[in-house]
Motif scaffolding. Structure first.
Motif, mmCIF file in Angstrom:
data_model
loop_
_atom_site.group_PDB
_atom_site.id
_atom_site.type_symbol
_atom_site.label_atom_id
_atom_site.label_comp_id
_atom_site.label_asym_id
_atom_site.label_seq_id
_atom_site.Cartn_x
_atom_site.Cartn_y
_atom_site.Cartn_z
ATOM 1 N N LEU A 10 0.829 -1.206 0.000
ATOM 2 C CA LEU A 10 0.000 0.000 0.000
ATOM 3 C C LEU A 10 0.862 1.253 0.000
ATOM 4 C CD1 LEU A 10 -1.369 -2.213 2.218
ATOM 5 C CD2 LEU A 10 -3.194 -0.540 2.063
ATOM 6 N N ASN A 12 0.164 3.909 1.809
ATOM 7 C CA ASN A 12 0.238 4.303 3.209
ATOM 8 C C ASN A 12 -0.859 3.573 3.979
ATOM 9 O OD1 ASN A 12 -2.268 5.896 3.046
ATOM 10 N ND2 ASN A 12 -1.017 7.334 1.845
ATOM 11 N N LEU A 13 -0.966 3.878 5.249
ATOM 12 C CA LEU A 13 -2.020 3.295 6.084
ATOM 13 C C LEU A 13 -2.912 4.388 6.650
ATOM 14 C CD1 LEU A 13 -0.105 0.476 7.999
ATOM 15 C CD2 LEU A 13 -1.959 0.186 6.355
ATOM 16 N N GLU A 19 -7.620 1.302 2.187
ATOM 17 C CA GLU A 19 -6.682 0.928 3.238
ATOM 18 C C GLU A 19 -7.377 0.138 4.352
ATOM 19 O OE1 GLU A 19 -5.218 4.267 0.883
ATOM 20 O OE2 GLU A 19 -7.075 3.988 2.003
ATOM 21 N N ALA A 40 3.567 -0.781 4.009
ATOM 22 C CA ALA A 40 3.142 0.577 3.671
ATOM 23 C C ALA A 40 4.369 1.353 3.216
ATOM 24 C CB ALA A 40 2.498 1.256 4.875
ATOM 25 N N HIS A 45 0.702 6.284 9.007
ATOM 26 C CA HIS A 45 0.508 4.882 9.381
ATOM 27 C C HIS A 45 -0.633 4.763 10.399
ATOM 28 C CE1 HIS A 45 5.058 4.886 8.442
ATOM 29 N NE2 HIS A 45 4.393 4.552 7.370
ATOM 30 N N CYS A 59 6.612 -0.795 7.770
ATOM 31 C CA CYS A 59 6.225 0.563 7.411
ATOM 32 C C CYS A 59 7.466 1.341 6.983
ATOM 33 C CB CYS A 59 5.539 1.262 8.582
ATOM 34 S SG CYS A 59 3.913 0.596 8.986
#
Length: 376
Positions: A10, A12-13, A19, A40, A45, A59
Motif C-alpha cells: 500500500l 500508506n495506512l 486501506e 506501507a 501509518h 512501514c
C-alpha cells in the motif's frame, strides 16, 4: 486448504476505504492460517494499530514520490521471505511492486494490481496514469471493484480482459446488525430534535467526495420545504472548512453536525434516516455505503463506479447524476416524506448486503484468485 503466501503493498495506512478494507482482509486471511505480509510505502501509518500480530508488517518512510531506498528495501525483504504474489493496492504501489517482482531471481511472485479508483480528479493523477497503465497491462492479474469500472479501464488503458477480475467489496454483516450500533451517541447528544429528519454521510473531506453537493441539497430541503433536516457528517480532511463555509453561506450551519473521525460508525449510522454519498470521482464500490445498507439505512448515491451494481434504483436506494443537486433533492425529499417507502427500501438494502456483499463472499473470491494466479 491451500495456503496463500502474499504481500499487500500500500501507499500508506491512512484512514480510507481501500486501506481499511485491506487491513481487515489481511487480518482475516492471517487468522485463517495464510501467510500474510503488509507493507506501507510511506506515512501516515494511522491504521497500524488495527493490524493483528499474525500479519507481518513493515512501514517505510519516503520524502518523494519514488524512493530508490524503498525499492531496495522491498527487494531485500522479498529475498528474505518466500511469497507467491504481491498485491499492489491501487496504482501508486505498482511502481515498486512490479519491478521488484521482475527482479526476483527465482520463483518470481505474481504481480497483482487491486484497483479501487474510478475516474481521476487531479491533473497530476491523470499524468501518472500513463506510467501506471503501462505497468497494469503487464501485471499478471488486475482486480477491479466493479464491472462498470473494469469495462472502462479495459477500454481506456488496454487491460487484457482475460487477466482482469471483478471482486466486490464486502462487509461484516454481523458487526453491522442494527442492535450492535447502540451506544451513548444519541439525537440528544448531537443536539438533534426528535422530529428532525437526519441525513448522514461517512466520508473523508476530500474534493472527490463533493460534500458541497449534500450541503446544497439540505439547504434546499430546509429553505423550500421547511423540513429542519440535520446533516451528520462523519470524517475529516482538508475540505472541512470549505464545506462549513458553504453551509454558512446558505444559512444552514445550525443544521450541520461534523463529528470528525470515529472508530465506530454504527452509532451514527443508526441515527440516520437516509445515507447520502455525492462523490464525483474516484469512488468504485463504496464500503461506507455497504455499511449503511447493512444497518438498513437507505442509500442515495451518485452514479459513479459500481453504484448501479450495488443499488437497484428505486428498489433498495436511489442513484442520481454526479453533481446534480436537483435529483439529489428530489430523492431525499421523496424518502423523508414517505416513511413507509424508506422502511421498505431500507429492509431491501439490509437483505441485499447479507445475500451478496459479505466479507465471507469477498474473502473466498480473494483466496480463489490468489491460489490460482501464476506469474507470467
Amino acid at each position: 486448504m491451500t495456503k496463500i503466501r502474499t504481500i499487500f503493498l500500500l501507499g500508506n495506512l491512512s484512514i480510507g476505504g481501500s486501506e481499511t478494507k485491506v487491513v481487515r482482509l489481511a487480518n482475516r486471511l492471517a487468522a485463517a492460517g495464510h501467510e500474510i505480509h503488509l507493507i506501507a510505502l510511506g506515512a501516515p501509518h494511522t491504521l497500524l494499530d488495527q493490524l493483528d500480530e499474525s500479519v507481518s508488517v513493515r512501514c517505510f518512510e519516503r520524502s518523494s514520490r519514488f524512493s530508490i531506498r524503498n525499492l531496495l528495501r522491498l527487494k531485500n525483504y522479498l529475498v528474505s521471505i518466500e511469497v507467491d504474489s504481491i498485491v499492489c493496492v491501487n496504482p501508486y504501489p505498482l511502481i515498486y511492486g512490479w519491478p521488484v517482482s521482475l527482479l526476483s531471481a527465482t520463483n518470481r511472485p505474481a504481480c497483482i494490481a487491486s484497483i479501487n479508483t474510478s475516474d481521476l480528479l487531479s491533473k497530476r493523477d491523470r499524468y501518472y496514469m500513463h506510467l501506471y497503465a503501462f505497468i497494469l497491462r503487464r501485471c499478471d492479474r488486475v482486480i477491479i471493484g466493479a464491472r462498470r469500472q473494469a469495462e472502462a479501464w479495459r477500454e481506456r488503458y488496454g487491460i487484457v480482459e482475460g487477466k482482469s477480475s471483478v471482486i466486490y467489496n464486502g462487509v461484516d454483516s454481523d458487526y453491522f446488525e442494527v442492535a450492535a450500533g447502540e451506544s451513548s451517541v444519541s439525537r440528544q447528544s448531537l443536539g438533534i430534535s426528535n422530529d428532525s429528519p437526519v441525513i448522514g454521510c461517512v466520508a473523508q473531506f476530500r474534493p472527490e467526495k463533493s460534500h458541497s453537493t449534500l450541503i446544497d441539497a439540505v439547504g434546499r430541503l430546509n429553505r423550500r420545504h421547511q423540513m429542519n433536516v440535520v446533516l451528520v457528517l462523519v470524517g475529516e480532511g482538508p475540505e472541512e472548512e470549505k464545506v462549513l463555509n458553504r453551509a454558512r453561506e446558505l444559512g444552514i450551519e445550525e443544521y450541520i453536525r461534523m463529528v470528525g473521525q470515529v472508530d465506530d460508525v454504527r452509532p451514527y449510522l443508526s441515527l440516520m434516516d437516509v445515507f447520502a454519498l455525492a462523490s464525483v470521482s474516484v469512488e468504485v464500490f463504496s464500503n461506507a455505503v455497504l455499511e449503511a445498507m447493512a444497518m438498513g439505512v437507505v442509500p442515495v448515491c451518485s452514479d459513479i463506479g459500481g453504484a448501479r451494481e450495488m443499488i437497484d434504483h428505486g428498489e433498495d436506494g436511489f442513484i442520481f447524476p454526479p453533481g446534480n443537486v436537483d435529483s439529489l433533492e428530489q430523492y431525499l425529499l421523496e424518502l423523508l416524506t414517505n416513511g413507509e417507502l424508506t422502511r421498505r427500501l431500507g429492509l431491501r438494502a439490509w437483505r441485499k448486503v447479507r445475500e451478496k456483499f459479505t466479507v465471507e463472499v469477498m474473502d473466498r473470491e480473494y483466496v480463489n484468485l490468489l491460489t490460482s494466479v501464476e506469474s507470467g
